[in-house]
Design a protein around this motif. Structure first.
Motif, PDB file in Angstrom:
ATOM      1  N   GLY A   9     -46.524  26.827  -5.795  1.00 14.34           N
ATOM      2  CA  GLY A   9     -47.297  25.910  -6.631  1.00 14.34           C
ATOM      3  C   GLY A   9     -46.473  25.550  -7.846  1.00 14.34           C
ATOM      4  O   GLY A   9     -46.026  26.437  -8.574  1.00 14.34           O
ATOM      5  N   SER A  10     -46.255  24.258  -8.051  1.00 10.32           N
ATOM      6  CA  SER A  10     -45.331  23.829  -9.109  1.00 10.32           C
ATOM      7  C   SER A  10     -45.778  22.496  -9.684  1.00 10.32           C
ATOM      8  O   SER A  10     -46.020  21.555  -8.930  1.00 10.32           O
ATOM      9  CB  SER A  10     -43.931  23.698  -8.487  1.00 10.32           C
ATOM     10  N   SER A  11     -45.872  22.401 -10.997  1.00 11.02           N
ATOM     11  CA  SER A  11     -46.286  21.136 -11.629  1.00 11.02           C
ATOM     12  C   SER A  11     -45.110  20.278 -12.050  1.00 11.02           C
ATOM     13  O   SER A  11     -45.149  19.062 -11.934  1.00 11.02           O
ATOM     14  CB  SER A  11     -47.163  21.412 -12.853  1.00 11.02           C
ATOM     15  N   THR A  12     -44.061  20.899 -12.573  1.00  5.93           N
ATOM     16  CA  THR A  12     -42.927  20.093 -13.055  1.00  5.93           C
ATOM     17  C   THR A  12     -41.645  20.402 -12.276  1.00  5.93           C
ATOM     18  O   THR A  12     -40.558  20.015 -12.699  1.00  5.93           O
ATOM     19  CB  THR A  12     -42.688  20.314 -14.573  1.00  5.93           C
ATOM     20  N   GLY A  13     -41.785  21.107 -11.161  1.00  5.10           N
ATOM     21  CA  GLY A  13     -40.640  21.294 -10.269  1.00  5.10           C
ATOM     22  C   GLY A  13     -39.896  22.608 -10.412  1.00  5.10           C
ATOM     23  O   GLY A  13     -39.011  22.903  -9.611  1.00  5.10           O
ATOM     24  N   THR A  14     -40.241  23.406 -11.421  1.00  4.03           N
ATOM     25  CA  THR A  14     -39.477  24.641 -11.631  1.00  4.03           C
ATOM     26  C   THR A  14     -39.710  25.640 -10.501  1.00  4.03           C
ATOM     27  O   THR A  14     -38.752  26.145  -9.893  1.00  4.03           O
ATOM     28  CB  THR A  14     -39.868  25.284 -12.981  1.00  4.03           C
ATOM     29  N   CYS A  15     -40.961  25.922 -10.213  1.00  2.46           N
ATOM     30  CA  CYS A  15     -41.261  26.904  -9.164  1.00  2.46           C
ATOM     31  C   CYS A  15     -40.801  26.381  -7.793  1.00  2.46           C
ATOM     32  O   CYS A  15     -40.351  27.153  -6.948  1.00  2.46           O
ATOM     33  CB  CYS A  15     -42.766  27.211  -9.164  1.00  2.46           C
ATOM     34  N   GLU A  16     -40.902  25.068  -7.625  1.00  2.00           N
ATOM     35  CA  GLU A  16     -40.422  24.464  -6.370  1.00  2.00           C
ATOM     36  C   GLU A  16     -38.921  24.709  -6.211  1.00  2.00           C
ATOM     37  O   GLU A  16     -38.454  25.114  -5.141  1.00  2.00           O
ATOM     38  CB  GLU A  16     -40.717  22.964  -6.380  1.00  2.00           C
ATOM     39  N   SER A  55     -46.157  28.999 -10.637  1.00  2.00           N
ATOM     40  CA  SER A  55     -45.969  29.017 -12.086  1.00  2.00           C
ATOM     41  C   SER A  55     -47.322  29.355 -12.697  1.00  2.00           C
ATOM     42  O   SER A  55     -48.333  29.409 -11.995  1.00  2.00           O
ATOM     43  CB  SER A  55     -45.458  27.659 -12.580  1.00  2.00           C
ATOM     44  N   GLY A  58     -52.157  26.817 -18.346  1.00  2.00           N
ATOM     45  CA  GLY A  58     -53.352  27.090 -19.149  1.00  2.00           C
ATOM     46  C   GLY A  58     -53.171  28.408 -19.875  1.00  2.00           C
ATOM     47  O   GLY A  58     -52.113  28.685 -20.437  1.00  2.00           O
ATOM     48  N   ASP A  59     -54.180  29.231 -19.803  1.00  2.00           N
ATOM     49  CA  ASP A  59     -54.106  30.538 -20.440  1.00  2.00           C
ATOM     50  C   ASP A  59     -54.047  31.596 -19.336  1.00  2.00           C
ATOM     51  O   ASP A  59     -54.999  32.318 -19.098  1.00  2.00           O
ATOM     52  CB  ASP A  59     -55.350  30.718 -21.322  1.00  2.00           C
ATOM     53  N   GLN A  63     -50.972  27.849 -10.932  1.00  2.00           N
ATOM     54  CA  GLN A  63     -50.721  26.406 -10.882  1.00  2.00           C
ATOM     55  C   GLN A  63     -51.787  25.756  -9.986  1.00  2.00           C
ATOM     56  O   GLN A  63     -52.248  26.355  -9.013  1.00  2.00           O
ATOM     57  CB  GLN A  63     -49.295  26.186 -10.337  1.00  2.00           C
ATOM     58  N   CYS A  88     -43.088  32.079 -11.978  1.00  2.00           N
ATOM     59  CA  CYS A  88     -42.297  31.719 -13.155  1.00  2.00           C
ATOM     60  C   CYS A  88     -43.223  31.398 -14.309  1.00  2.00           C
ATOM     61  O   CYS A  88     -44.368  30.978 -14.111  1.00  2.00           O
ATOM     62  CB  CYS A  88     -41.338  30.566 -12.866  1.00  2.00           C
ATOM     63  N   ASP A  90     -43.285  31.538 -19.061  1.00  2.00           N
ATOM     64  CA  ASP A  90     -42.594  31.452 -20.343  1.00  2.00           C
ATOM     65  C   ASP A  90     -42.973  32.700 -21.151  1.00  2.00           C
ATOM     66  O   ASP A  90     -44.067  32.785 -21.712  1.00  2.00           O
ATOM     67  CB  ASP A  90     -43.056  30.164 -21.039  1.00  2.00           C
ATOM     68  N   TYR A  94     -45.821  32.267 -24.144  1.00  2.00           N
ATOM     69  CA  TYR A  94     -47.035  32.780 -23.478  1.00  2.00           C
ATOM     70  C   TYR A  94     -46.847  34.266 -23.165  1.00  2.00           C
ATOM     71  O   TYR A  94     -47.076  34.718 -22.037  1.00  2.00           O
ATOM     72  CB  TYR A  94     -47.335  31.962 -22.217  1.00  2.00           C
ATOM     73  N   PHE A  98     -47.861  36.313 -19.504  1.00  2.00           N
ATOM     74  CA  PHE A  98     -46.622  36.000 -18.787  1.00  2.00           C
ATOM     75  C   PHE A  98     -46.781  36.215 -17.276  1.00  2.00           C
ATOM     76  O   PHE A  98     -47.088  37.316 -16.815  1.00  2.00           O
ATOM     77  CB  PHE A  98     -45.468  36.846 -19.322  1.00  2.00           C
TER      78      PHE A  98
HETATM   79  C1  LIG Z   1     -49.683  24.093 -21.412  1.00  2.00           C
HETATM   80  C2  LIG Z   1     -48.845  25.175 -20.807  1.00  2.00           C
HETATM   81  C3  LIG Z   1     -49.415  26.415 -20.537  1.00  2.00           C
HETATM   82  C4  LIG Z   1     -48.632  27.459 -20.012  1.00  2.00           C
HETATM   83  N1  LIG Z   1     -49.198  28.691 -19.835  1.00  2.00           N
HETATM   84  C5  LIG Z   1     -48.405  29.720 -19.435  1.00  2.00           C
HETATM   85  C6  LIG Z   1     -48.942  31.044 -19.337  1.00  2.00           C
HETATM   86  O1  LIG Z   1     -50.122  31.308 -19.609  1.00  2.00           O
HETATM   87  N2  LIG Z   1     -48.108  32.044 -18.929  1.00  2.00           N
HETATM   88  C7  LIG Z   1     -46.788  31.809 -18.622  1.00  2.00           C
HETATM   89  O2  LIG Z   1     -46.075  32.750 -18.261  1.00  2.00           O
HETATM   90  N3  LIG Z   1     -46.261  30.564 -18.704  1.00  2.00           N
HETATM   91  C8  LIG Z   1     -47.026  29.526 -19.108  1.00  2.00           C
HETATM   92  N4  LIG Z   1     -46.498  28.267 -19.205  1.00  2.00           N
HETATM   93  C9  LIG Z   1     -45.085  28.047 -18.841  1.00  2.00           C
HETATM   94  C10 LIG Z   1     -44.902  27.473 -17.435  1.00  2.00           C
HETATM   95  O3  LIG Z   1     -45.368  28.381 -16.446  1.00  2.00           O
HETATM   96  C11 LIG Z   1     -43.410  27.215 -17.222  1.00  2.00           C
HETATM   97  O4  LIG Z   1     -43.050  26.100 -17.973  1.00  2.00           O
HETATM   98  C12 LIG Z   1     -43.027  27.043 -15.762  1.00  2.00           C
HETATM   99  O5  LIG Z   1     -41.632  27.106 -15.653  1.00  2.00           O
HETATM  100  C13 LIG Z   1     -43.544  25.738 -15.153  1.00  2.00           C
HETATM  101  O6  LIG Z   1     -43.232  25.737 -13.795  1.00  2.00           O
HETATM  102  P1  LIG Z   1     -43.592  24.525 -12.803  1.00  2.00           P
HETATM  103  O7  LIG Z   1     -42.802  23.336 -13.227  1.00  2.00           O
HETATM  104  O8  LIG Z   1     -43.136  24.993 -11.474  1.00  2.00           O
HETATM  105  O9  LIG Z   1     -45.066  24.310 -12.836  1.00  2.00           O
HETATM  106  C14 LIG Z   1     -47.271  27.216 -19.719  1.00  2.00           C
HETATM  107  C15 LIG Z   1     -46.710  25.966 -19.984  1.00  2.00           C
HETATM  108  C16 LIG Z   1     -47.470  24.967 -20.529  1.00  2.00           C
HETATM  109  C17 LIG Z   1     -46.813  23.642 -20.841  1.00  2.00           C
END
Ligand SMILES: Cc1cc2nc3c(=O)[nH]c(=O)nc-3n(C[C@H](O)[C@H](O)[C@H](O)COP(=O)(O)O)c2cc1C
Length: 168
Positions: A9-16, A55, A58-59, A63, A88, A90, A94, A98
């Motif tokens: 599951g990936s929103s911006t491509g990182t996990c993908e 990824s 939210g909180d 994804q 994955c 941050d 977060y 995490f």
């Molecule tokens: C609004 C927002 C909320 C996030 N919440 C969390 C979180 O609760 N825990 C965490 O570890 N990372 C969190 N992240 C970081 C994302 O998981 C991280 O940017 C990840 O690499 C996105 O991967 P994706 O592109 O595959 O979806 C959040 C990022 C954003 C922008």
């Protein structure tokens, strides 16, 4: 080698992207890598090993594509299968949630008769405060942080896939 399917599951491509890196290390073909929204009981039945990644958003949420994915996973027969998780997040912005998304997938599969593999990832080598993906000091799967620790990703994947290969 057992038949492996990877679902991410990936929103911006990182996990993908991470799913493809993991696939490369395990010789999984592109055709066996899917977005989590494609998950179905029928698809699950094709594989002996499932590698599930998300990824966290939210909180501490999975994804979005996992919301349907997790329903399909709960409805599927996982008995006898091997399941490995990756996530994955941050760990700086977060730190309290995490990779919690990986923890949510773990909760969904842990009592479904499958064996969880690759679940001894030492949490001591990460900088974070709290994670539902940590049990007894170990992440339940591979935790990755492309935002703050991208330089560690290649070696973390190498080590984790090396451990998985012992089970495959
Ligand atoms: C609004 C927002 C909320 C996030 N919440 C969390 C979180 O609760 N825990 C965490 O570890 N990372 C969190 N992240 C970081 C994302 O998981 C991280 O940017 C990840 O690499 C996105 O991967 P994706 O592109 O595959 O979806 C959040 C990022 C954003 C922008």
């Amino acid at each position: 080698m057992k038949k492996i399917g990877i679902f991410y599951g990936s929103s911006t491509g990182t996990c993908e992207d991470l799913a493809h890196q993991i696939a490369g290390k395990l010789n999984v073909s592109e055709a066996d890598i899917y977005s989590a929204e494609k998950l179905s009981a029928e698809l699950v039945s094709k594989y002996e090993v499932l590698i599930l990644g998300t990824s966290t958003w939210g909180d501490g949420e999975m994804q979005d594509d996992w919301y349907d994915g997790i329903k399909a996973l709960k409805a599927a027969d996982l008995s006898g299968k091997e399941v490995a998780l990756f996530g994955c997040g941050d760990s700086e912005s977060y730190a309290d949630t995490f990779c919690d998304g990986m923890g949510a997938i773990y909760d969904a599969v842990k009592d479904k008769g499958c064996s969880i593999i690759g679940n001894h990832v030492d949490a001591g080598s990460y900088n974070y405060s709290s994670s539902t993906a940590v049990v007894d000091g170990y992440f339940v799967g591979l935790a990755l942080d492309e935002i703050n620790e991208s330089e560690k990703t290649a070696s973390r994947i190498e080590e984790w896939t090396g451990e998985l290969k012992q089970c495959l």
